[in-house]
Design an enzyme around this catalytic site. Structure first.
Site, PDB file in Angstrom:
ATOM      1  CE  LYS A 138      -8.331  -4.803  -7.941  1.00  0.00           C
ATOM      2  NZ  LYS A 138      -7.889  -3.792  -7.130  1.00  0.00           N
ATOM      3  NE  ARG A 194      -8.875  -0.526  -2.394  1.00  0.00           N
ATOM      4  CZ  ARG A 194      -7.964  -0.441  -3.313  1.00  0.00           C
ATOM      5  NH1 ARG A 194      -8.127   0.290  -4.354  1.00  0.00           N
ATOM      6  NH2 ARG A 194      -6.862  -1.114  -3.236  1.00  0.00           N
ATOM      7  NE  ARG A 236       0.676  -6.862  -7.373  1.00  0.00           N
ATOM      8  CZ  ARG A 236      -0.541  -6.317  -7.317  1.00  0.00           C
ATOM      9  NH1 ARG A 236      -1.480  -6.690  -8.154  1.00  0.00           N
ATOM     10  NH2 ARG A 236      -0.809  -5.407  -6.408  1.00  0.00           N
ATOM     11  NE  ARG A 293       1.569  -1.988  -5.575  1.00  0.00           N
ATOM     12  CZ  ARG A 293       0.392  -2.210  -6.144  1.00  0.00           C
ATOM     13  NH1 ARG A 293       0.283  -2.209  -7.459  1.00  0.00           N
ATOM     14  NH2 ARG A 293      -0.674  -2.419  -5.414  1.00  0.00           N
ATOM     15  NE  ARG A 335      -2.915  -3.857  -0.989  1.00  0.00           N
ATOM     16  CZ  ARG A 335      -2.302  -4.233  -2.100  1.00  0.00           C
ATOM     17  NH1 ARG A 335      -1.223  -4.956  -2.051  1.00  0.00           N
ATOM     18  NH2 ARG A 335      -2.768  -3.857  -3.255  1.00  0.00           N
TER      19      ARG A 335
END
Ligand code: AMP
Length: 405
Positions: A208, A283, A317, A349, A360
């Site tokens: 995204k 969300r 990531r 992160r 998540r």
């Protein structure tokens, strides 16, 4: 938007180049010669080389280019091949309008090879001997200012060899053209009323952020990520900052009101006036309803990626501390730990750690996925199915196509 102009002398293989790029890369061909042929036919004349040249001389140097500009503006495609570039006006007039969206490939072939090819081609006007060929070429040089036109070429491709060799060279050029970033965005000229308010949705790791950023650049609109807004607040040394910092490490959703307030504030800034793409909001159903009350969203881009693939991607990531650029297994930074774009430091992160990712994804399936049905029902959902491993460039092309760009 990209416009590729193709230039070359008679017999250089411009048509093959145009066709190859059109077939492989999905470009629409706008052909000066065909437009001229149509005009000659409409005048009730036979389409001979002589009549074509005379008609061109009769109408002056700019009229074909003006027709071409109109055709480009009317075209739904955002990728156009303009061929063949003969007079410098064929190039310069559209260039004035479309700026750096336009690039020129010059196809170069020796006279000997060109003659050999033409004599084999066997069209009625094709030269039968080398002297006639040279004469024809001289006449073309008199009519068209080839030298000047060709001097604008951004890329030169030698086509003395066979088709396979030519394809490799074109692919090379296309890689460079794909990477170039036009400063003038034709999309805005051509589709001034096209949708400008987007939402991008998909599970964590679906790409995204990356695609939102790219789309925003392509359309000169703003990319707003609710996650980035929250992470910015989390960096502040305030009570709220500390609270958010802690909540972010859990992978759970934060308060609807807090996130919506941050988003509203960001969208009221001047740089959001041309439009935006929102990433990370809404969300859940409640957020969707709140958003719908305030903003008329044009399209919702949904990146449909499996959990397995998302987990694979997220495990590698990192993100830039400064400019928020995202790196992953497929797009590693040139220097380990440093951002290619701004030189900032890259970090993993807190919420990209495996246990948090699982939470998540669960939150995504339970709370966010139901939103998709709402947008599907009102016809705003643009679904991009990403099966298996797809290169980001391919996905981006699919997104543009699905949006009709
Ligand atoms: P993201 O970078 O979009 O994955 O967001 C990171 C984290 O920020 C999420 O895991 C949530 O904790 C929080 N967050 C981001 N957007 C929202 C939202 N719209 N509503 C609630 N929490 C959010």
């Amino acid at each position: 938007m990209k416009i590729i102009c193709i230039a070359g002398l008679i017999g250089s293989g411009k048509d093959e180049v145009a066709k190859y790029i059109s077939d492989k890369y999905g470009y629409e061909i706008i052909d000066y010669a065909n437009i001229l042929r149509e005009i000659v036919r409409n005048e009730g004349l036979e389409v001979t080389r002589e009549n074509l040249q005379n008609t061109r001389l009769k109408y002056g140097n700019t009229f074909l280019a003006e027709i071409v500009i109109k055709k480009i503006k009317e075209s739904e495609k955002q990728k156009i091949i303009l061929t063949p570039m003969r007079r410098s006006e064929d190039y310069l007039i559209p260039k004035k309008e479309f700026g750096s969206n336009m690039q020129m490939i010059l196809v170069e072939v020796s006279a000997k090879v060109r003659f050999k090819r033409l004599s084999k081609r066997g069209r009625e006007n094709d030269p039968k001997d080398f002297t006639t060929f040279k004469k024809q070429e001289k006449r073309e040089f008199e009519i068209f200012n080839f030298k000047k036109t060709f001097s604008y070429a951004d890329f030169k491709v030698n086509n003395n060899g066979n088709m396979n060799q030519l394809r490799i060279k074109i692919d090379d050029v296309m890689k460079k053209i794909d990477k170039s970033e036009p400063e003038v965005l034709l999309r805005q000229i051509v589709h001034p009323h096209s949708p400008r308010k987007f939402i991008i949705m998909g599970p964590q790791g679906s790409g995204k952020g990356t695609h939102a950023e790219r789309l925003a650049k392509e359309m000169s609109i703003l990319h707003v990520s609710s996650g980035d807004l929250l992470r910015d607040v989390a960096q502040q040394n305030t009570k709220q900052g500390k609270e958010i910092k802690h909540l972010l490490t859990t992978g759970k959703l934060l308060s609807d009101e807090l996130v919506f307030d941050l988003l509203k504030k960001r969208l009221s800034k001047k740089d959001a006036s041309k439009g935006y793409i929102i990433d990370g909001f809404p969300r859940n159903i409640k957020q969707t309803k709140t958003l719908e009350k305030t903003i008329e969203i044009d399209k919702v881009i949904y990146l449909n990626v499996s959990d397995k693939e998302c987990l694979r991607r997220l495990s590698g990531r990192t993100q830039c501390e400064k400019c928020k650029a995202i790196y992953g297994n497929e797009n590693q930074p040139k220097i380990k730990g440093k951002c290619d774009q701004c030189g900032g430091s890259l970090y993993v992160r807190e919420d990209d750690k495996e246990s948090v990712i699982k939470t998540r994804l669960k939150v995504y399936h339970d709370q966010t996925e139901p939103i998709l049905d709402l947008y599907r029902k009102n016809g705003k959902l643009v679904e991009i199915k990403i099966n298996g491993i797809k290169q980001p460039d391919e996905v981006f092309t699919d997104i543009l196509k699905a949006l009709g760009m």
